[in-house]
Design a protein around this motif. Structure first.
Motif, PDB file in Angstrom:
ATOM      1  N   ARG A 108       0.853  -1.192   0.000  1.00 27.80           N
ATOM      2  CA  ARG A 108       0.000   0.000   0.000  1.00 27.80           C
ATOM      3  C   ARG A 108       0.890   1.243   0.000  1.00 27.80           C
ATOM      4  N   VAL A 134     -13.302   0.250  -1.671  1.00 33.42           N
ATOM      5  CA  VAL A 134     -12.867  -0.917  -0.907  1.00 33.42           C
ATOM      6  C   VAL A 134     -12.325  -0.464   0.447  1.00 33.42           C
ATOM      7  N   ARG A 135     -12.933  -0.944   1.524  1.00 37.78           N
ATOM      8  CA  ARG A 135     -12.481  -0.573   2.863  1.00 37.78           C
ATOM      9  C   ARG A 135     -11.293  -1.414   3.308  1.00 37.78           C
ATOM     10  N   ASP A 136     -11.308  -2.683   2.972  1.00 41.28           N
ATOM     11  CA  ASP A 136     -10.233  -3.583   3.375  1.00 41.28           C
ATOM     12  C   ASP A 136      -9.680  -4.289   2.147  1.00 41.28           C
ATOM     13  N   ALA A 137      -8.467  -3.914   1.750  1.00 40.46           N
ATOM     14  CA  ALA A 137      -7.856  -4.513   0.558  1.00 40.46           C
ATOM     15  C   ALA A 137      -7.031  -5.753   0.895  1.00 40.46           C
ATOM     16  N   GLY A 138      -7.022  -6.140   2.169  1.00 41.02           N
ATOM     17  CA  GLY A 138      -6.236  -7.296   2.598  1.00 41.02           C
ATOM     18  C   GLY A 138      -6.461  -8.550   1.768  1.00 41.02           C
ATOM     19  N   PRO A 139      -7.726  -8.943   1.523  1.00 43.91           N
ATOM     20  CA  PRO A 139      -7.984 -10.167   0.750  1.00 43.91           C
ATOM     21  C   PRO A 139      -7.486 -10.095  -0.704  1.00 43.91           C
TER      22      PRO A 139
END
Length: 202
Positions: A108, A134-139
């Motif tokens: 990031r 997108v709030r959580d790009a972890g996946p």
């Protein structure tokens, strides 16, 4: 003979050549590229984002020759620059054909993310990650997925990609497939997405 030898050696500079790993010392690989001098390359240049280097003595690798010989009598070579050259050649052809390219989001940064395109690093703006915010790009991190190249500038080393463009293309194709299957008089179940004064969107 000396002049001819010097010309041949200079022809190696700024090119990608094949070399053989003759030794691995701590955090560097010693590589013979056929110039009567060996070069040293940090092992980290052979690693992929999130993956360690997998090298053995005797392996043949491609490296970029920056200088035939430095003050220490060693060739100045780089695996990272070789991967970048290879990747740029491949990506330029992909860009010209307007084809998709596979990559992995691995970091990031301000305004978006960095994507590894098999040797070249591209910038993925936050607005181009998905159709919706997108709030959580972890996946989405560190998994192979397709991207669309929006812009390339080799002189500046700048590549901009979009994941959103791929999702929009896929959704348009799915919509076309559904429309082909619809016939007047069909009865289908649907989901009400919005209600207005003049009707409902289903």
């Amino acid at each position: 003979m000396l002049e001819a030898s010097l010309v041949d050696r200079q022809d190696f500079e700024d090119t990608v050549v094949k070399g053989k790993i003759t030794a691995i010392e701590k955090d560097v690989a010693v590589i013979d590229v056929g110039l009567k001098t060996e070069g040293r390359v940090p092992l980290k240049e052979f690693s992929q984002p999130g993956k360690p280097a997998d090298l053995s003595v005797g392996d043949t690798v491609e490296v970029f020759v920056e200088r035939v010989e430095n003050a220490n009598g060693e060739a100045v070579i780089s695996r990272e620059k070789a991967r970048r050259e290879e990747a740029w050649d491949r990506l330029e052809k992909t860009f010209e054909k307007n084809e998709r390219v596979d990559g992995e989001i691995f970091n990031r940064v301000k305004g978006g993310f960095t994507v590894d395109l098999g040797g070249a690093v591209a910038f993925l703006p936050g607005s181009q990650v998905d159709i919706r915010p997108v709030r959580d790009a972890g996946p989405l991190m560190n998994i192979p997925q397709p991207f669309r190249i929006l812009k390339m500038d080799k002189r500046r080393g700048n590549i901009v990609v979009s994941r959103r463009a791929i999702l929009e293309e896929d959704r348009a194709e799915q919509r076309q497939e559904v429309v082909k299957e619809l016939n007047e008089g069909d009865e289908r179940e649907g989901i009400v997405k919005n209600i207005t004064e003049y009707g409902a969107f289903v």
